[in-house]
Design a protein around this motif. Structure first.
Motif, PDB file in Angstrom:
ATOM      1  N   HIS A 298      61.681  40.379 111.767  1.00 31.54           N
ATOM      2  CA  HIS A 298      62.332  39.890 110.555  1.00 31.54           C
ATOM      3  C   HIS A 298      63.159  41.005 109.938  1.00 31.54           C
ATOM      4  N   THR A 299      64.155  40.612 109.172  1.00 33.19           N
ATOM      5  CA  THR A 299      64.915  41.552 108.366  1.00 33.19           C
ATOM      6  C   THR A 299      64.544  41.252 106.921  1.00 33.19           C
ATOM      7  N   LEU A 300      63.592  42.015 106.396  1.00 28.67           N
ATOM      8  CA  LEU A 300      63.083  41.773 105.064  1.00 28.67           C
ATOM      9  C   LEU A 300      62.614  43.081 104.445  1.00 28.67           C
ATOM     10  N   MET A 301      62.925  43.259 103.177  1.00 28.18           N
ATOM     11  CA  MET A 301      62.368  44.348 102.396  1.00 28.18           C
ATOM     12  C   MET A 301      61.935  43.768 101.058  1.00 28.18           C
ATOM     13  N   PHE A 302      60.761  44.182 100.601  1.00 29.47           N
ATOM     14  CA  PHE A 302      60.179  43.673  99.370  1.00 29.47           C
ATOM     15  C   PHE A 302      59.679  44.862  98.572  1.00 29.47           C
ATOM     16  N   ASN A 303      59.922  44.852  97.264  1.00 24.62           N
ATOM     17  CA  ASN A 303      59.489  45.932  96.397  1.00 24.62           C
ATOM     18  C   ASN A 303      58.891  45.332  95.135  1.00 24.62           C
ATOM     19  N   LEU A 304      57.877  46.000  94.572  1.00 25.54           N
ATOM     20  CA  LEU A 304      57.193  45.528  93.376  1.00 25.54           C
ATOM     21  C   LEU A 304      56.953  46.698  92.443  1.00 25.54           C
ATOM     22  N   THR A 305      57.331  46.572  91.154  1.00 30.04           N
ATOM     23  CA  THR A 305      57.079  47.617  90.168  1.00 30.04           C
ATOM     24  C   THR A 305      56.631  46.961  88.859  1.00 30.04           C
ATOM     25  N   PRO A 306      55.819  47.604  88.061  1.00 30.44           N
ATOM     26  CA  PRO A 306      55.149  48.875  88.347  1.00 30.44           C
ATOM     27  C   PRO A 306      53.943  48.647  89.254  1.00 30.44           C
ATOM     28  N   CYS A 307      53.478  49.693  89.864  1.00 27.10           N
ATOM     29  CA  CYS A 307      52.320  49.617  90.756  1.00 27.10           C
ATOM     30  C   CYS A 307      51.064  49.822  89.907  1.00 27.10           C
ATOM     31  N   ASN A 308      50.757  48.825  89.122  1.00 29.18           N
ATOM     32  CA  ASN A 308      49.628  48.916  88.212  1.00 29.18           C
ATOM     33  C   ASN A 308      49.119  47.507  87.986  1.00 29.18           C
ATOM     34  N   ILE A 309      47.827  47.337  88.032  1.00 31.57           N
ATOM     35  CA  ILE A 309      47.265  46.004  87.840  1.00 31.57           C
ATOM     36  C   ILE A 309      46.398  45.926  86.592  1.00 31.57           C
ATOM     37  N   MET A 310      46.035  47.064  86.022  1.00 34.42           N
ATOM     38  CA  MET A 310      45.123  47.065  84.894  1.00 34.42           C
ATOM     39  C   MET A 310      45.809  46.691  83.579  1.00 34.42           C
TER      40      MET A 310
ATOM     41  N   ARG B 173      66.258  33.370 109.152  1.00 33.16           N
ATOM     42  CA  ARG B 173      66.576  32.954 110.517  1.00 33.16           C
ATOM     43  C   ARG B 173      67.071  31.516 110.601  1.00 33.16           C
ATOM     44  N   SER B 174      67.132  30.822 109.467  1.00 39.18           N
ATOM     45  CA  SER B 174      67.692  29.467 109.444  1.00 39.18           C
ATOM     46  C   SER B 174      68.210  29.174 108.041  1.00 39.18           C
ATOM     47  N   ASP B 175      68.984  28.113 107.921  1.00 42.07           N
ATOM     48  CA  ASP B 175      69.501  27.712 106.611  1.00 42.07           C
ATOM     49  C   ASP B 175      68.343  27.338 105.687  1.00 42.07           C
ATOM     50  N   ILE B 176      68.559  27.559 104.391  1.00 41.66           N
ATOM     51  CA  ILE B 176      67.513  27.238 103.417  1.00 41.66           C
ATOM     52  C   ILE B 176      68.038  26.156 102.471  1.00 41.66           C
ATOM     53  N   THR B 177      67.942  24.915 102.916  1.00 41.32           N
ATOM     54  CA  THR B 177      68.244  23.796 102.030  1.00 41.32           C
ATOM     55  C   THR B 177      66.949  23.256 101.437  1.00 41.32           C
ATOM     56  N   PHE B 178      65.849  23.456 102.159  1.00 37.49           N
ATOM     57  CA  PHE B 178      64.516  23.086 101.701  1.00 37.49           C
ATOM     58  C   PHE B 178      63.624  24.292 101.935  1.00 37.49           C
ATOM     59  N   LEU B 179      62.800  24.645 100.960  1.00 40.08           N
ATOM     60  CA  LEU B 179      61.869  25.758 101.133  1.00 40.08           C
ATOM     61  C   LEU B 179      60.587  25.484 100.375  1.00 40.08           C
ATOM     62  N   LYS B 180      59.496  25.417 101.133  1.00 36.54           N
ATOM     63  CA  LYS B 180      58.158  25.270 100.554  1.00 36.54           C
ATOM     64  C   LYS B 180      57.382  26.549 100.839  1.00 36.54           C
TER      65      LYS B 180
ATOM     66  N   GLY C 297      71.477  34.001 108.613  1.00 35.49           N
ATOM     67  CA  GLY C 297      72.203  35.246 108.809  1.00 35.49           C
ATOM     68  C   GLY C 297      72.796  35.849 107.547  1.00 35.49           C
ATOM     69  N   GLU C 298      72.795  35.092 106.454  1.00 33.00           N
ATOM     70  CA  GLU C 298      73.313  35.591 105.177  1.00 33.00           C
ATOM     71  C   GLU C 298      72.264  36.492 104.516  1.00 33.00           C
ATOM     72  N   THR C 299      72.702  37.613 103.953  1.00 33.97           N
ATOM     73  CA  THR C 299      71.766  38.504 103.264  1.00 33.97           C
ATOM     74  C   THR C 299      71.472  37.956 101.876  1.00 33.97           C
ATOM     75  N   ILE C 300      70.195  37.778 101.606  1.00 32.45           N
ATOM     76  CA  ILE C 300      69.735  37.362 100.285  1.00 32.45           C
ATOM     77  C   ILE C 300      69.225  38.609  99.582  1.00 32.45           C
ATOM     78  N   ALA C 301      69.799  38.926  98.451  1.00 32.46           N
ATOM     79  CA  ALA C 301      69.344  40.050  97.627  1.00 32.46           C
ATOM     80  C   ALA C 301      69.094  39.496  96.238  1.00 32.46           C
ATOM     81  N   THR C 302      67.823  39.454  95.829  1.00 36.08           N
ATOM     82  CA  THR C 302      67.483  38.861  94.544  1.00 36.08           C
ATOM     83  C   THR C 302      66.350  39.629  93.897  1.00 36.08           C
ATOM     84  N   GLU C 303      66.253  39.501  92.609  1.00 33.33           N
ATOM     85  CA  GLU C 303      65.156  40.084  91.836  1.00 33.33           C
ATOM     86  C   GLU C 303      64.540  38.973  91.002  1.00 33.33           C
ATOM     87  N   PHE C 304      63.227  39.078  90.782  1.00 31.44           N
ATOM     88  CA  PHE C 304      62.531  38.074  89.982  1.00 31.44           C
ATOM     89  C   PHE C 304      61.289  38.698  89.369  1.00 31.44           C
TER      90      PHE C 304
END
Length: 155
Positions: free
Chosen positions: A36-48, A62-69, A104-111
């Motif tokens: 896969h071509t994926l990178m994921f990041n999470l901040t801050p690294c704190n759960i308390m 690897r495929s079109d995303i018209t539906f995603l569950k 094949g399209e690069t998805i770059a998003t933050e949430f």
């Protein structure tokens, strides 16, 4: 050196370390054998503390995303603690930027991930995330296995 980094980031079965702090360790692997071509990041690294975590995702599907569950299974110290399903993209009036992406399209998003409602007891968690391009859950587009170690109780 760049070739080694590329190999580690995109090779199935190799763990990608997300973060480590005094109260949390977080990493993930792909749970299928396809690269896969994926990178994921999470901040801050704190759960308390009651943070809203900021997540960043860069992914080439690897495929079109018209539906995603998405299907989440959370195991706490080996026992199933949560099973949750959510349709993010249905092809009509979708609110997420990932919806409508083409193969094949690069998805770059933050949430944001709101953690303030969740108390995580000390222990080991496995979070399996499956993404499907159909409602019957036959066409899996991605599978990630997150490992989360909570080092101390929040209460």
């Amino acid at each position: 050196m760049f070739g080694l980094i590329f190999f580690i980031l995109f090779t199935p079965g190799v763990s990608e370390f997300l973060c480590m702090s005094s109260d949390l360790e977080l990493s993930y692997t792909f749970c299928d054998s396809t690269a896969h071509t994926l990178m994921f990041n999470l901040t801050p690294c704190n759960i308390m503390k009651r943070y809203v975590w900021k997540a960043a995702l860069n992914w080439i599907p690897r495929s079109d995303i018209t539906f995603l569950k998405l299907v989440f299974d959370v195991l706490y110290d080996g026992a199933k603690a949560l099973h949750w399903k959510q349709v993010l993209c249905s092809g009509a009036d979708d609110e997420y930027s990932i919806c409508g992406a083409v193969k094949g399209e690069t998805i770059a998003t933050e949430f944001d991930i709101k953690g303030s409602r969740i108390n995580f007891p000390k222990g080991n968690y496995n979070i399996l995330l499956h993404g499907f391009t159909d409602d019957s859950e036959n066409n899996r587009i991605i599978c990630l296995n997150f490992t989360m170690v909570v080092k101390q109780d929040a209460f």
